[in-house]
Design an enzyme around this catalytic site. Structure first.
Site, PDB file in Angstrom:
ATOM      1  N   ASN A  89     -10.447   0.112   4.870  1.00  0.00           N
ATOM      2  CA  ASN A  89      -9.676  -1.049   4.434  1.00  0.00           C
ATOM      3  C   ASN A  89     -10.689  -2.140   4.110  1.00  0.00           C
ATOM      4  O   ASN A  89     -11.564  -2.438   4.927  1.00  0.00           O
ATOM      5  CB  ASN A  89      -8.730  -1.523   5.545  1.00  0.00           C
ATOM      6  CG  ASN A  89      -7.580  -0.546   5.760  1.00  0.00           C
ATOM      7  OD1 ASN A  89      -7.126   0.096   4.826  1.00  0.00           O
ATOM      8  ND2 ASN A  89      -7.123  -0.434   6.996  1.00  0.00           N
ATOM      9  N   HIS A 102     -15.717  -0.092   9.216  1.00  0.00           N
ATOM     10  CA  HIS A 102     -15.299   1.085   9.968  1.00  0.00           C
ATOM     11  C   HIS A 102     -14.558   2.020   9.035  1.00  0.00           C
ATOM     12  O   HIS A 102     -13.793   1.586   8.184  1.00  0.00           O
ATOM     13  CB  HIS A 102     -14.431   0.700  11.173  1.00  0.00           C
ATOM     14  CG  HIS A 102     -13.327  -0.246  10.840  1.00  0.00           C
ATOM     15  ND1 HIS A 102     -13.542  -1.601  10.655  1.00  0.00           N
ATOM     16  CD2 HIS A 102     -12.011  -0.038  10.634  1.00  0.00           C
ATOM     17  CE1 HIS A 102     -12.389  -2.181  10.357  1.00  0.00           C
ATOM     18  NE2 HIS A 102     -11.443  -1.261  10.337  1.00  0.00           N
ATOM     19  N   HIS A 104     -11.819   4.900   8.940  1.00  0.00           N
ATOM     20  CA  HIS A 104     -10.754   5.543   9.716  1.00  0.00           C
ATOM     21  C   HIS A 104     -10.770   7.041   9.421  1.00  0.00           C
ATOM     22  O   HIS A 104     -10.805   7.444   8.255  1.00  0.00           O
ATOM     23  CB  HIS A 104      -9.380   5.018   9.297  1.00  0.00           C
ATOM     24  CG  HIS A 104      -9.127   3.572   9.596  1.00  0.00           C
ATOM     25  ND1 HIS A 104      -8.371   3.158  10.670  1.00  0.00           N
ATOM     26  CD2 HIS A 104      -9.507   2.430   8.967  1.00  0.00           C
ATOM     27  CE1 HIS A 104      -8.289   1.832  10.665  1.00  0.00           C
ATOM     28  NE2 HIS A 104      -8.974   1.361   9.644  1.00  0.00           N
TER      29      HIS A 104
HETATM   30  P1  DGP Z   1      -8.534  -2.263  10.122  1.00  0.00           P
HETATM   31  O1  DGP Z   1      -7.093  -2.642  10.136  1.00  0.00           O
HETATM   32  O2  DGP Z   1      -8.914  -1.355   8.982  1.00  0.00           O
HETATM   33  O3  DGP Z   1      -9.459  -3.466  10.269  1.00  0.00           O
HETATM   34  O4  DGP Z   1      -8.714  -1.373  11.414  1.00  0.00           O
HETATM   35  C1  DGP Z   1      -9.027  -1.887  12.671  1.00  0.00           C
HETATM   36  C2  DGP Z   1      -8.562  -0.863  13.663  1.00  0.00           C
HETATM   37  O5  DGP Z   1      -9.219  -1.160  14.880  1.00  0.00           O
HETATM   38  C3  DGP Z   1      -7.063  -0.909  13.947  1.00  0.00           C
HETATM   39  O6  DGP Z   1      -6.497   0.336  13.556  1.00  0.00           O
HETATM   40  C4  DGP Z   1      -6.945  -1.111  15.433  1.00  0.00           C
HETATM   41  C5  DGP Z   1      -8.348  -0.871  15.948  1.00  0.00           C
HETATM   42  N1  DGP Z   1      -8.760  -1.739  17.036  1.00  0.00           N
HETATM   43  C6  DGP Z   1      -8.659  -3.096  17.088  1.00  0.00           C
HETATM   44  N2  DGP Z   1      -9.161  -3.562  18.250  1.00  0.00           N
HETATM   45  C7  DGP Z   1      -9.597  -2.470  18.934  1.00  0.00           C
HETATM   46  C8  DGP Z   1     -10.206  -2.311  20.207  1.00  0.00           C
HETATM   47  O7  DGP Z   1     -10.478  -3.254  20.960  1.00  0.00           O
HETATM   48  N3  DGP Z   1     -10.489  -1.038  20.593  1.00  0.00           N
HETATM   49  C9  DGP Z   1     -10.217   0.042  19.796  1.00  0.00           C
HETATM   50  N4  DGP Z   1     -10.542   1.242  20.282  1.00  0.00           N
HETATM   51  N5  DGP Z   1      -9.654  -0.082  18.585  1.00  0.00           N
HETATM   52  C10 DGP Z   1      -9.340  -1.323  18.174  1.00  0.00           C
END
Ligand code: DGP
Length: 117
Positions: A89, A102, A104
C-alpha cells in the site's frame, strides 16, 4: 525512527510474532489479519514507502521478494489451490497506515475485498 511502530518491533521494543529475521529484513504476523496467513515483510532500514525508494534500495527490495518466496515455500503454500498475494500500500489514500515500507503476504481468503487490505 523514534515514533515508528515497525522500527520499535524491529528493535524489540514492541512485541510481535516474528516468523523470520535476517540482518536486513524481519517478517512478522499482521496484528489484524485479513487472510488465514497475513505476514508483513519489513526491511530494517526505515523507508517511508515505495514512492521514496532510490537506486540504493534495489538490493533490499529484491531481497524482500526473495524472502517472501522463501516463506511461501517454507509454509508449503500450494500455488494451484491457494497461492498468495503480495501487496504494497503506497500512501494514505491507498490504505497505508504505517509509514515504514512493508510488503503484505496474504494467503487463504474467505471473501476479503482487496481494497480492505
Ligand atoms: P498498511 O495498512 O499497508 O500500512 O499495513 C499496516 C499493517 O500493519 C496493518 O495491516 C496492521 C499492521 N499493524 C499495525 N500495527 C501493528 C503492530 O503493532 N503489530 C503488528 N504485528 N502489526 C501491526
Amino acid at each position: 525512527m523514534e515514533d515508528c511502530i515497525f522500527c520499535k518491533i524491529i528493535n524489540k521494543e514492541l512485541p510481535s510474532e516474528i516468523i523470520y529475521e535476517n540482518d536486513k529484513i524481519i517478517v512478522f504476523k499482521d496484528v489484524n489479519p485479513k487472510a488465514e496467513i497475513h505476514l508483513l515483510i519489513v526491511p530494517k532500514k526505515h523507508i517511508e514507502n515505495i514512492n521514496v525508494i532510490t537506486d540504493e534500495d534495489k538490493g533490499l527490495l529484491s531481497e524482500m521478494l526473495i524472502v517472501a518466496k522463501k516463506i511461501a515455500i517454507d509454509l508449503k503454500i500450494n500455488l494451484d489451490t491457494q497461492g498468495y498475494k503480495l501487496i504494497f500500500n503506497v500512501g494514505r489514500g491507498a490504505g497505508q497506515t504505517i509509514n515504514h515500507i512493508h510488503l503484505h503476504l496474504l494467503s487463504g481468503f474467505s471473501n476479503q475485498s482487496l481494497s480492505e487490505i
